[in-house]
Design an enzyme around this catalytic site. Sequence first.
Site, short mmCIF file in Angstrom:
data_model
loop_
_atom_site.label_atom_id
_atom_site.label_comp_id
_atom_site.label_asym_id
_atom_site.label_seq_id
_atom_site.Cartn_x
_atom_site.Cartn_y
_atom_site.Cartn_z
N CYS A 63 0.82 -1.21 0.00
CA CYS A 63 0.00 0.00 0.00
C CYS A 63 0.87 1.27 0.00
O CYS A 63 1.51 1.54 -1.00
CB CYS A 63 -0.98 -0.05 1.17
SG CYS A 63 -2.41 0.99 0.88
N HIS A 121 -3.15 -5.28 1.69
CA HIS A 121 -2.43 -5.57 2.94
C HIS A 121 -2.48 -7.05 3.29
O HIS A 121 -3.34 -7.46 4.09
CB HIS A 121 -3.08 -4.80 4.10
CG HIS A 121 -2.92 -3.33 4.03
ND1 HIS A 121 -1.90 -2.66 4.65
CD2 HIS A 121 -3.67 -2.39 3.42
CE1 HIS A 121 -2.01 -1.36 4.42
NE2 HIS A 121 -3.09 -1.16 3.68
N GLU A 147 -0.66 -8.58 5.27
CA GLU A 147 -0.31 -8.72 6.71
C GLU A 147 -1.54 -8.53 7.60
O GLU A 147 -1.51 -8.90 8.77
CB GLU A 147 0.81 -7.75 7.09
CG GLU A 147 0.41 -6.30 7.30
CD GLU A 147 0.11 -5.53 6.01
OE1 GLU A 147 0.16 -6.14 4.92
OE2 GLU A 147 -0.20 -4.33 6.11
N1 GLN Z 1 -3.65 6.36 1.08
C1 GLN Z 1 -2.35 6.14 1.63
C2 GLN Z 1 -1.30 6.98 0.90
O1 GLN Z 1 -1.56 7.50 -0.14
C3 GLN Z 1 -1.98 4.68 1.58
C4 GLN Z 1 -2.97 3.86 2.42
C5 GLN Z 1 -2.41 2.62 3.05
O2 GLN Z 1 -1.20 2.42 3.13
N2 GLN Z 1 -3.29 1.83 3.60
O3 GLN Z 1 -0.22 7.11 1.36
#
Ligand code: GLN
Length: 212
Positions: free
Chosen positions: A78, A171, A173
């Site tokens: 992410c 994610h 994890e």
């Molecule tokens: N929206 C976050 C970003 O742009 C990422 C979200 C996440 O890591 N769950 O940094």
Amino acid sequence: MKIGVLAVQGAFREHMATLAAIGVEGVEVRLPADLDGVAGLILPGGESTTMRRLIDRWALREPILELGRSGAPIFGTCAGMIVLSTEISGGEEPVLPLLHVVVERNAFGRQLDSFETELRVPILGDTPVHAIFIRAPIIEEIGPEVDVLARLDDGRIVAVREKNVIATAFHPELAGDTRFHRLVATMAAEHADPGEGSGRRPHPIRRAKAQS
Ligand code: GLN
């Protein structure tokens, strides 16, 4: 063998717990010295703008780039994926540009802040991955060296690999699925001890690709 987890911000504890669950020693990385002796690094989810600031504040940018360029596996989830991208849609400067993709932050908009789905990830076997997306990015374009590991049903790319760099928009994890971490640990072990079987035994990723 130790695997580092960037611990300046975000969901690093869940990655530490996942490493513990597969019997791999995790190291929380806050300072460059914490990277000494790690055979790989995980960049967690969180908030990529904050992560960028803290990476620079603690002078982690160069040593992480060096680790990635040495061939050690780097796994970003992410926000971690955003941080690894060579291009961020909208023109933000890249942070640790080790993964040749164009990424769009918060790609699912406000209506769909977070969602969960079952994803086919052939490299991990037949059982789908329960993928949790939270204000997730999407990969809009990939470079020639980038392999797609998973797409949503509509075809959008949500997991990729470029040599030693793996990234997921979701994610693993948080879902109790240890397979990505096992893959990273296998790659880290091979990186740390390249003598062990290398050259004779095909790399698990290449083998998975060859079969598909
Ligand atoms: N929206 C976050 C970003 O742009 C990422 C979200 C996440 O890591 N769950 O940094």
